[in-house]
Design a protein around this motif. Sequence first.
Motif, PDB file in Angstrom:
ATOM      1  N   SER A  69      49.088  32.104-144.302  1.00 49.77           N
ATOM      2  CA  SER A  69      49.289  30.742-143.796  1.00 49.77           C
ATOM      3  C   SER A  69      49.071  30.657-142.283  1.00 49.77           C
ATOM      4  CB  SER A  69      50.685  30.242-144.162  1.00 49.77           C
ATOM      5  OG  SER A  69      51.662  31.144-143.704  1.00 49.77           O
ATOM      6  N   ALA A  70      49.005  31.806-141.616  1.00 48.48           N
ATOM      7  CA  ALA A  70      48.757  31.811-140.168  1.00 48.48           C
ATOM      8  C   ALA A  70      47.269  31.693-139.840  1.00 48.48           C
ATOM      9  CB  ALA A  70      49.310  33.093-139.540  1.00 48.48           C
ATOM     10  N   SER A  71      46.414  31.794-140.834  1.00 51.16           N
ATOM     11  CA  SER A  71      44.973  31.660-140.588  1.00 51.16           C
ATOM     12  C   SER A  71      44.659  30.256-140.118  1.00 51.16           C
ATOM     13  CB  SER A  71      44.186  31.970-141.863  1.00 51.16           C
ATOM     14  OG  SER A  71      44.328  33.331-142.203  1.00 51.16           O
ATOM     15  N   ASP A  72      43.829  30.173-139.080  1.00 54.21           N
ATOM     16  CA  ASP A  72      43.554  28.858-138.519  1.00 54.21           C
ATOM     17  C   ASP A  72      42.068  28.582-138.316  1.00 54.21           C
ATOM     18  OD1 ASP A  72      44.621  29.780-135.119  1.00 54.21           O
ATOM     19  OD2 ASP A  72      43.150  30.643-136.497  1.00 54.21           O
ATOM     20  N   TYR A  73      41.242  29.480-138.802  1.00 57.04           N
ATOM     21  CA  TYR A  73      39.804  29.282-138.657  1.00 57.04           C
ATOM     22  C   TYR A  73      39.138  29.881-139.877  1.00 57.04           C
ATOM     23  CZ  TYR A  73      35.103  29.773-136.608  1.00 57.04           C
ATOM     24  OH  TYR A  73      33.749  29.715-136.360  1.00 57.04           O
ATOM     25  N   LYS A  75      45.437  23.001-146.665  1.00 57.52           N
ATOM     26  CA  LYS A  75      46.373  23.981-146.126  1.00 57.52           C
ATOM     27  C   LYS A  75      47.641  24.069-146.964  1.00 57.52           C
ATOM     28  CE  LYS A  75      46.094  21.980-142.067  1.00 57.52           C
ATOM     29  NZ  LYS A  75      44.861  21.189-142.231  1.00 57.52           N
ATOM     30  N   THR A  76      47.966  23.008-147.670  1.00 54.54           N
ATOM     31  CA  THR A  76      49.179  22.994-148.476  1.00 54.54           C
ATOM     32  C   THR A  76      49.128  24.066-149.555  1.00 54.54           C
ATOM     33  OG1 THR A  76      49.396  20.628-148.094  1.00 54.54           O
ATOM     34  CG2 THR A  76      50.681  21.563-149.898  1.00 54.54           C
ATOM     35  N   VAL A  77      47.971  24.165-150.190  1.00 54.72           N
ATOM     36  CA  VAL A  77      47.834  25.149-151.265  1.00 54.72           C
ATOM     37  C   VAL A  77      46.970  26.325-150.841  1.00 54.72           C
ATOM     38  CG1 VAL A  77      48.243  23.471-153.091  1.00 54.72           C
ATOM     39  CG2 VAL A  77      45.908  23.857-152.296  1.00 54.72           C
ATOM     40  N   LYS A  78      46.621  26.375-149.566  1.00 51.50           N
ATOM     41  CA  LYS A  78      45.823  27.469-148.997  1.00 51.50           C
ATOM     42  C   LYS A  78      44.519  27.640-149.793  1.00 51.50           C
ATOM     43  CE  LYS A  78      49.213  30.672-148.592  1.00 51.50           C
ATOM     44  NZ  LYS A  78      50.551  30.061-148.746  1.00 51.50           N
ATOM     45  N   HIS A  79      43.761  26.590-149.833  1.00 51.77           N
ATOM     46  CA  HIS A  79      42.539  26.565-150.623  1.00 51.77           C
ATOM     47  C   HIS A  79      41.396  25.994-149.790  1.00 51.77           C
ATOM     48  CE1 HIS A  79      40.148  26.263-154.325  1.00 51.77           C
ATOM     49  NE2 HIS A  79      39.726  25.110-153.847  1.00 51.77           N
ATOM     50  N   LEU A  80      40.246  26.608-149.964  1.00 54.95           N
ATOM     51  CA  LEU A  80      39.037  26.239-149.230  1.00 54.95           C
ATOM     52  C   LEU A  80      37.923  26.063-150.254  1.00 54.95           C
ATOM     53  CD1 LEU A  80      38.275  26.377-146.113  1.00 54.95           C
ATOM     54  CD2 LEU A  80      37.537  28.698-146.563  1.00 54.95           C
ATOM     55  N   ASN A 101      40.170  33.722-140.195  1.00 51.47           N
ATOM     56  CA  ASN A 101      40.513  34.324-138.921  1.00 51.47           C
ATOM     57  C   ASN A 101      41.835  33.718-138.497  1.00 51.47           C
ATOM     58  OD1 ASN A 101      40.600  34.073-135.845  1.00 51.47           O
ATOM     59  ND2 ASN A 101      38.943  35.534-136.102  1.00 51.47           N
ATOM     60  N   LYS A 102      42.677  34.531-137.903  1.00 53.96           N
ATOM     61  CA  LYS A 102      43.949  33.956-137.486  1.00 53.96           C
ATOM     62  C   LYS A 102      44.252  34.262-136.031  1.00 53.96           C
ATOM     63  CE  LYS A 102      47.291  37.461-138.956  1.00 53.96           C
ATOM     64  NZ  LYS A 102      47.211  38.563-138.468  1.00 53.96           N
ATOM     65  N   GLY A 103      44.895  33.311-135.434  1.00 53.33           N
ATOM     66  CA  GLY A 103      45.479  33.517-134.120  1.00 53.33           C
ATOM     67  C   GLY A 103      44.504  33.742-132.984  1.00 53.33           C
ATOM     68  N   GLY A 104      43.278  33.299-133.116  1.00 53.28           N
ATOM     69  CA  GLY A 104      42.354  33.426-131.992  1.00 53.28           C
ATOM     70  C   GLY A 104      41.776  34.803-131.796  1.00 53.28           C
TER      71      GLY A 104
END
Lengths: 112, 112
Positions: B28-32, B68-73, B93-96
């Motif tokens: 869930s910390a992935s932001d890219y 993002k709710t269900v972590k699906h792309l 990718n997470k956290g830059g």
Amino acid sequence: DTAVSQTPKYLVTQMGNDKSIKCEQNLGHDTMYWYKQDSKKFLKIMFSYNNKELIINETVPNRFSPKSPDKAHLNLHINSLELGDSAVYFCASSQGPQETQYFGPGTRLLVL
Amino acid sequence: GESVGLHLPTLSVQEGDNSIINCDYSNSASDYFIWYKQESGKGPQFIIDIRSNMDKRQGQRVTVLLNKTVKHLSLQIAATQPGDSAVYFCAENKGGGNKLTFGTGTQLKVEL
């Protein structure tokens, strides 16, 4: 005008040998990477360099040693090659963290 | 641990139809997030990306949706063409940081 290039494209060698793969990028990027893709097409990062400095070193045997002589080059040297090292190795580069990574054409390594 | 998984290893579509390739992620910390296309014998090629502050992004014939709710792309390809036949990877990718974690890949086959 290839953006990310690798040599050689194919590499067939005997177990126990030492080999190197070279990578060059002409995109002016600061960050370069090495990935390994296994026979099931799973891609996993091995190393990442930013401005010639190692910033990612995944759980990779010590037999693998990257070297970045300058920002545009990242070479991968492999000592005492093993059968399990057979894979496709991809070099990539990006302008910086969380920027698009551009991949090279790959080096197909076969260890006999 | 973090993982990125795909629903189907192979997807067959008729030429002209729309394709939808799905991907679940666990961190869930992935932001890219990025989608790559890999044709046979070539390196992964960037298709489209999306950051976690968006839920949809469109490119030429491609759309990426992020839930993002269900972590699906998902990757939607409109009017699929024979040239779209390839393996498609999602990556997170997470956290830059520089580290991309790739999914296992989906083989897209376009039938004439």
